[in-house]
Scaffold this motif. Structure first.
Motif: not given
Lengths: 500, 500
Positions: B66, B68, B74, B76, B79, B83, B88, B91, B317-318, B439
């Motif tokens: 996960t 970043s 990371t 949200s 993340a 997705y 990447k 944050n 996400d984490h 991810n």
């Protein structure tokens, strides 16, 4: 129409007897929780950007639920028994159920079915995980009794283990020996050699001969350390081989002997001390034992690529330490772990030496800042931190917690935690274990793959009334055990004429 | 010989165009780490021994890495962007890369390819996770701008979302409204209806009509809460439906409209507040939002059983909170969590009410012991604990930590942690994602399954020079944004003549 579709279904699914592996390896990374995997991967990626995955990442197939029968947080004994016997039992139980009755293990079942068997670990060979695969005692601390059963001295089936590698020599030595952990005069080291044909050695050279050549016979025990073998970060290669070396040597030896006897083998491997490092809150010991586990897994994978009749499953027994990556928040720093060349235990020992130096307090403090904190990777030490080391119950844990905080990671417990562990598989049929499984299901799966009936073995063990009585937890039983061992020894010798 | 083997290879691998799902559901359980799954399962098993697995346990196929681009831990936003766009980023970034350039999301790509699209969450619909799938801002806190892009008001492609369910009405209301979170006069609630044909509603009745019947048109937004929707444990069913109800209603509506238009759909679902409960150290909020996530996953699974052209992937996400089960050691007690009927936030609010009661201090203390500590499940409160509540920065977090300690669990951080999350899959081709993945690979997989080219969408977005300039992080850009929105609105209206 209905008739047609049934016919088509029948045509589409011919009865095929699925191929099964001839040899099975179960590799237990003790205390290797989900965060431990991310932890080591992030470090590996910090050292070399090209490393985006750990070797084991590529073998991930599922998760394992780990609770024991008396707690949502298992210990290694109950977990080993779960994997080995396919039953849930209480924390502390070694190869016994909730009534302290022995349960047949996959290793014992393999042995009774003519397979060769091995236990290769980095803890004491008498420790909970290997013990759970080959012995039966109601309390994991009965390591003297475990050692006796391991060599065949007091096991109902006699010797069930063909190959042992690991630490724990002290439980094989009589109390007269200065290195003994025993409280009796039993000299298992000699007895094993004289009466059970074991080759017992602590010599790195003897191991190397086994490793390099085509020689070596079973039963063979390589026990180079009195207690646990060294953490990988502290290991002296002159004295102890790596887990990877032991794993491959064991595979080669078992494979060669199995082919001679036209049989297969079951090998239990363990990266035992990932767990100890979690208990000790030491990121360095944890890290390098995890990396060595990954090296060994990769080596076993390559070995299987050349021996496709062998399958590998690997899963931890439980998480250890409650490791969290990202404390206080939103970052952690592998770079902080890059300086230490040894574990916190190592630097704690140096600290204890320095304390006794005949020098000024200022000189000692300077040495402690430099050779203890500094070499472990802890910069900008405050007076409060120095005072903390002096008053700490465990200097090693104090140092581990401090380095961890600098790195942005945290240990929440000195024990285990309940989180599911990751299941890894490689080789024939292991894709069938994709998903989330109870630890006991893993044991049943391996047994089924090798065509073993654990229940039959359990019945045989429990039919041995003397043994069943003797492993009940009371004082009388403990006394009886000694007599049983002596009486039983003769029978076992008779039963074991064939030597692998 | 060589020729033969090539021929055989060709024969063995006929070119088959593999079947692809028509519809895709990505279900994000925000902040759902590995320990959270064991946690909820252990509780479910405590309540009903027959429950040995959670619904999602059966869908576990792998793990997700996960990190970043700027931290190993990371948030949200990064993340969701990973997705959604398969890149990447840093944050805080919503649908933008490290240079603050917009990236095409799977939802946008789906929309441009004629699919219908939906976002169904329990947080504000303007929060980082849903925002990352449909909008582009350099900072996740720009929720006013996110709301504008969500309805189509300032998105380069106009309206890309067909269906929205979640909280966050405040960012759609002009600052003149007492419930507004905006700092301008933009009335998105009205504008969305008047100019973009949205049905905007907060009414549970309107939702129920959609839920029960065959009626309802797109674009449709159901936003029953001003900020986040309630935690499941505190939810008033008269006001808000459950996530499960929203998920199934969304699936039914999207499926019906997709069939009318001979297309498929992409639906983003989120159990948003598992994460908030982790930040808040509240085991009760965490537990019941996890159980609701599991209910919703099971409902989606059943829905897919009736619609096998739909596939489901789900991954957090984490992790959030650094949850450890088993502190101080070797046990945790789900029974402790069985009394509370509401979250720590709920009881903290009661505490604040009691403090202002016109009564004696002794009476207030008695009420606090009974109605706050007691009802939340904290027995045998000590004077020190009562004093702790009084001086706590957050009464809710104080209560959560205290109940957690009673239950034998621990939260190590108020933020996220780096541990891999679990990947769940159900439906066509999801078995291809068995293993450990970055991810961003999940995003690319979904795009490939729907035949979408994210790169093309990114190029289209970045070709819009005005938009690219406007989302750069500087003050001038922010002012320009308003002008752009007004100018751009006309173009968007022209482009969107077809209404789903």
């Amino acid at each position: 129409m209905k008739g047609t579709s049934i016919l088509l279904a029948a045509m589409a699914m011919p009865v095929i007897h699925a191929a099964k592996p001839k040899n099975y390896v179960f590799f237990l990374p003790d205390g290797y929780g989900p965060a431990s995997e991310t932890f080591a991967r992030d470090y590996a990626n910090f050292v070399d950007e090209a490393t985006v995955k750990l070797p084991v990442d590529s073998f991930a197939i599922g998760q394992v639920r780990t609770k024991s029968s008396d707690s949502l947080v298992t210990d290694s004994a109950a977990a080993a028994t779960a994997y080995a016997c396919g039953i849930k039992t209480y924390n502390g139980a070694i190869g016994v159920d909730g009534n302290h009755l022995p349960c047949g293990t996959v290793l014992e079942a393999a042995k009774l079915n003519g397979y060769l068997t091995g236990l290769v670990v980095t803890s004491r060979i008498t420790h909970a995980s290997p013990a759970g695969f080959a012995t039966h005692v109601y309390d994991r601390d009965m390591e003297a009794e475990i050692a006796e059963q391991l060599v065949g001295y007091s096991h109902p089936f006699g010797r069930v283990v063909d190959l042992m590698m690991g630490g724990g020599k002290c439980f094989f030595l009589p109390q007269s020996d200065e290195n003994s952990c025993r409280e009796d005069d039993v000299d298992l080291w000699s007895t094993a050699q004289k009466r059970y044909d074991w080759t017992m050695t602590s010599s790195r050279e003897a191991f190397d001969n086994l490793h390099k050549g085509e020689s070596g016979d079973l039963p063979f025990a390589f026990i180079p350390a009195n207690s646990h073998m060294a953490y990988e970060a502290d290991r002296d290669p002159q004295r102890e081989p790596s887990l990877t070396e032991m794993a491959i040597t064991a595979l080669n030896l078992l494979d060669r002997k199995a082919k001679e006897h036209e049989t297969g083998f079951f090998l239990f491997l363990e990266a035992s001390r990932i767990d100890h490092a979690g208990h000790g809150h030491d990121p360095i010991a944890h890290l390098f034992d995890i990396i060595e586990y990954n090296r060994a897994m990769l080596a076993v994978k390559h070995w299987i690529d050349d021996h496709d009749d062998t399958a590998l499953l690997s899963a931890a027994d439980h998480e250890c330490g409650g490791l969290t990556l990202g404390v206080p928040d939103y970052a952690w720093y592998p770079s902080v772990l890059a300086r230490a060349e040894h574990t916190s235990e190592y630097y704690a020992a140096i600290y204890k030496d320095i304390v006794h130096f005949n020098s000024t307090e200022a000189q000692r403090e300077s040495l402690i800042i430099d050779r203890v904190f500094g070499d472990y990777g802890i910069d900008n030490v405050t007076p409060k931190e120095i005072a903390g080391l002096v008053t700490a119950n465990s200097a090693a844990i104090f140092l581990g917690d401090l380095l961890s905080a600098r790195a942005g990671i945290n240990w929440s417990t000195l024990g285990h935690s309940a989180v599911d562990t990751t299941l890894f598989g490689y080789g024939l049929n292991t894709e069938k274990l994709v998903g989330n499984f109870e630890n006991i299901e893993v044991g049943h799966f391996i047994a089924a793959e090798l065509g073993l009936k654990l229940k039959d073995v359990t019945e045989q063990l429990q039919a041995n009334q003397n043994f069943v009585k003797l492993i009940q937890p009371n004082v009388k039983a403990k006394k009886l055990l000694k007599r049983f061992q002596l009486e039983h020894e003769h029978d076992i010798m008779q039963a074991h004429t064939r030597k692998h």
